[in-house]
Enzyme design. Structure first.
Site, PDB file in Angstrom:
ATOM      1  N   SER A  41     -35.144  42.914 -39.474  1.00  0.00           N
ATOM      2  CA  SER A  41     -33.722  43.224 -39.564  1.00  0.00           C
ATOM      3  C   SER A  41     -33.350  43.802 -40.931  1.00  0.00           C
ATOM      4  O   SER A  41     -33.838  44.857 -41.311  1.00  0.00           O
ATOM      5  CB  SER A  41     -32.921  41.951 -39.239  1.00  0.00           C
ATOM      6  N   ASP A  48     -38.093  55.522 -47.512  1.00  0.00           N
ATOM      7  CA  ASP A  48     -37.539  56.848 -47.197  1.00  0.00           C
ATOM      8  C   ASP A  48     -37.046  57.578 -48.435  1.00  0.00           C
ATOM      9  O   ASP A  48     -37.196  58.796 -48.564  1.00  0.00           O
ATOM     10  CB  ASP A  48     -36.376  56.705 -46.214  1.00  0.00           C
ATOM     11  N   LYS A  73     -37.207  45.192 -35.590  1.00  0.00           N
ATOM     12  CA  LYS A  73     -35.900  44.856 -35.025  1.00  0.00           C
ATOM     13  C   LYS A  73     -34.914  45.929 -35.460  1.00  0.00           C
ATOM     14  O   LYS A  73     -34.330  45.860 -36.530  1.00  0.00           O
ATOM     15  CB  LYS A  73     -35.432  43.479 -35.494  1.00  0.00           C
TER      16      LYS A  73
END
Length: 546
Positions: A310, A321, A335
C-alpha cells in the site's frame, strides 16, 4: 503556417458536402451509442432490482419455513461477507459491534495496558510476552513471563488469549486490579493499573550506522508518521548522516497523505507523487508534494519485502520512478487499490470500500500480487525448522522459559548492540532443550516419507528396499544436540533478541537483528562503494525498471 492554412481551407471547400454526410453518420452513431448506454444502464438497474427482490424473498421464506430458527445477524452476515469476498480482499463490512476494531485499524490506537500476551502451552495459562516501552504495563513493573491470574474479580486461569485481552482493554482512564504469578520468584503480585490510549510508535528504531549512514525503520503509515520521520531524519543529519537507509520491510501501509508528506522530505515542492482513479469522479485525486524538502541530494536506499504494501509501495515506487533512491530486497506485496475507510451504513455499521486504483509518477499501476520490483534483489535467509519450532511451536516452551529465567538472574545486560550470550549460556540452553524432550518435524523426514509413498506407488520400492531402510534409520535417528550446534547462530540470535527486548524493548530487539541482516549489509555496501549508487540509479533510469 500560411501553406498549411491554405491547404486546409481548399479541402474544406472541396469536401463540404462530404462533411455534411460524415456529420450525419457521426450524429446517428452518437444517438446509437447513447441509446446503448441508456439501455445498458437500464438493464443494470433492472438486474440489481431483480436480484435484491430474489434475495429478500429467499430470506423471508427461510425465516418462515426453515426447520430451525434463523439468527438474522449470522445468516445475513455470512451472505454479506460472501458478497464482499467476491470483490477484493480489502472491501470489508464492520457491524456495530466491530466499530472499536475499525477505529483501532484507522488510528492505530486502542486503550489498555500496552503489552503483548500469549498462551503458555505447558502452563495452560495466558502470560505476558512483552511489555511495551513507556506504557502502563512496563511502568507498573510487569515482566515477561508473568502469569495472568485475575483481572478485578474475574479469574483468568482457564481463559484463552482473546478473552484475557478483551478484559485488559477498556476505556481510557479506567482502573483495574491485575493479579499475576511471577515464575522466577513463585510470588503472587497485585498491580493497580490505569488504562490509557495505546499507540505503537510509527518508527520502531532509528540510529547511526558505520560510515555516516543513517537508518530508519518505519513500521506504519497510520497515525502521524510524517512528523516522526521528520524528527528522526533531522536528528540523524545532526549526528552526521550523509546517506540514508529507509526500512519499509513489513510495513503494511496506511495514510496516503502521510506517505506524500514523508516523500516530501526528499522531493521538491509541487511534484506529483501519486494519482488515484476510480468509477466516481470524486474517487480521483492527484497528490503533490506541498512543502519545501529537507534534502534532495542525500543518497537514499529503501529496503522492501513481500509484506511491504500500500502506502509503502507508493513510497518505494515513487522514489524509484523519480530516480530519487534505489530499492533493495524482494518484490513487494502488490496492493494497487485505495479504500475509503468509513462509508456509513444503517444501524451504526460501516463499510471499508475500495473506490480507486493508484498510479505512480511514471503512470504505472500496481497489479494485485505484482508489486514493486527492487533494483537489487536480495532474498532473506530462510530459518531452519528447528528454530521455528523453538520460537513458537514448541509445546514445552523451553526457549520462553529459558529467557524468563535469564532475565530474573540478570538485573542488567550490555547495550543492545553489544549483548551476546556466552558459550556457557548457550550450552545451558542446549541442555535444557535436550532434557525437556523437545521434538520437531524434520523437513527431510517429511520429504523422505513422501518419497517412500511415491516409490511404492510406482513399483520400484522393493528393488531398493535395503537402501531405503538404511536411509530411514539415519533420518529417524537424528541427533538433537548436533542440530542445536549446527544452527546455533540463528537460534542464539533469536534468544538474544528475546532477552534484549526485556531490557531495551523493540528498538533494542531490532538492533540485535540488524547485526546479521544481509539486506542491510548490501545497502551499506552500495552506499559506501565508489560509484555504485550512481550506477544503479542510471541503470534503473535506462531500463525504466519495468
Amino acid at each position: 503556417m500560411e501553406s498549411v492554412f491554405f491547404c486546409t481551407f481548399v479541402r474544406r471547400n472541396a469536401e463540404n458536402e462530404h462533411m455534411k454526410k460524415t456529420f450525419l453518420v457521426i450524429l446517428l452513431c452518437a444517438v446509437t451509442v447513447i441509446g446503448t448506454w441508456a439501455q445498458e444502464g437500464k438493464n443494470h438497474n433492472l438486474e440489481v432490482a431483480k436480484n435484491l427482490d430474489i434475495f429478500n424473498a429467499l430470506y423471508k421464506n427461510l425465516d418462515m419455513m426453515y426447520v430451525d430458527t434463523l439468527d438474522a445477524n449470522k445468516v445475513i452476515g455470512v451472505g454479506i461477507q460472501a458478497m464482499l469476498q467476491s470483490l477484493d480482499p480489502y472491501t470489508e463490512y464492520y457491524p456495530e459491534e466491530k466499530q472499536k476494531e475499525l477505529k483501532q485499524m484507522l488510528t492505530g490506537k486502542y486503550a489498555g495496558i500496552g503489552a503483548l500476551v500469549r498462551y503458555h502451552q505447558k502452563l495452560k495459562r495466558v502470560v505476558i510476552e512483552e511489555p511495551y516501552e513507556g506504557m502502563p504495563s512496563s511502568e507498573v513493573g510487569l515482566k515477561k513471563g508473568d502469569v495472568i491470574l485475575q483481572i478485578d474479580d474475574t479469574v483468568m486461569t482457564d481463559k484463552n488469549v482473546s478473552y484475557v485481552s478483551s478484559h485488559l482493554r477498556g476505556e481510557p482512564g479506567t482502573t483495574f486490579m491485575l493479579k499475576i504469578l511471577r515464575p522466577s520468584t513463585g510470588k503472587k503480585m497485585n498491580f493497580k493499573i490505569t488504562r490509557r490510549s495505546i499507540k505503537m510508535p510509527e518508527i520502531t528504531y532509528y540510529g547511526m550506522r558505520p560510515n555516516n549512514i543513517g537508518y530508519i525503520c518505519l513500521s506504519t503509515f497510520t497515525g502521524e508518521p510524517a512528523k516522526a520521520m521528520r524528527r528522526a531524519f533531522v536528528d540523524l543529519k545532526k549526528q552526521g548522516a550523509q546517506k540514508l537507509v529507509l526500512d519499509l520491510r513489513g510495513n503494511g501501509g496506511g495514510s496516503l497523505a502521510e506517505c506524500v508528506d514523508i516523500l516530501n522530505m526528499w522531493i521538491p515542492k509541487g511534484v506529483r507523487i501519486v494519482e488515484t482513479k476510480g468509477k466516481m469522479k470524486r474517487a480521483g485525486s492527484e497528490y503533490k508534494t506541498r512543502l519545501e524538502p529537507i534534502d534532495t541530494v542525500m543518497p537514499l536506499v529503501v529496503l522492501v519485502n513481500g509484506e511491504t504494501a500500500s502506502a509503502s509501495e507508493i513510497t518505494s515506487g515513487a522514489l524509484q520512478d523519480l530516480k530519487r533512491g534505489i530499492i533493495i530486497g524482494t518484490k513487494t506485496y502488490g496492493k494497487g487499490l485505495v479504500q475509503v475507510p468509513n462509508v456509513d451504513l444503517p444501524y451504526n455499521a460501516n463499510l471499508k470500500l475500495t473506490t480507486s486504483r493508484y498510479y505512480l509518477p511514471s503512470g504505472r499501476g500496481i497489479k494485485m500480487k505484482e508489486g514493486i520490483t527492487p533494483d537489487v534483489v536480495i532474498k532473506p535467509d530462510t530459518m531452519a525448522n528447528i528454530t521455528l519450532y523453538l520460537d513458537r511451536l514448541d509445546s514445552t516452551e523451553v526457549m520462553f522459559d529459558y529467557v524468563v529465567d535469564y532475565i530474573s538472574k540478570h538485573p542488567t545486560i550490555a547495550a543492545a548492540k553489544d549483548f551476546h550470550l556466552t558459550d556457557a549460556d548457550y550450552a545451558d540452553f542446549k541442555q535444557r532443550v535436550i532434557k525437556a524432550g523437545f521434538t520437531y518435524d524434520q523437513v527431510s523426514k517429511k520429504q523422505f516419507d513422501e518419497l517412500i509413498r511415491t516409490a511404492k506407488f510406482e513399483g520400484y520400492y522393493e528393488d531398493a528396499k535395503d537402501e531405503f531402510e538404511a536411509l530411514k534409520a539415519k533420518i529417524d535417528h537424528h541427533d538433537l544436540g548436533r542440530d542445536l550446534d549446527a544452527h546455533r547462530d540463528e537460534i542464539q540470535q533469536m534468544i538474544e533478541q528475546d532477552i534484549v527486548s526485556a531490557y531495551y524493548f523493540q528498538a533494542g530487539q531490532m538492533q540485535v537483528g540488524l547485526r546479521t541482516d544481509k539486506t542491510l549489509r548490501e545497502a551499506e555496501r552500495i552506499l559506501t562503494t565508489d560509484g555504485e549508487y550512481k550506477k544503479l540509479l542510471e541503470t534503473a533510469q535506462k531500463s525504466g525498471n519495468e
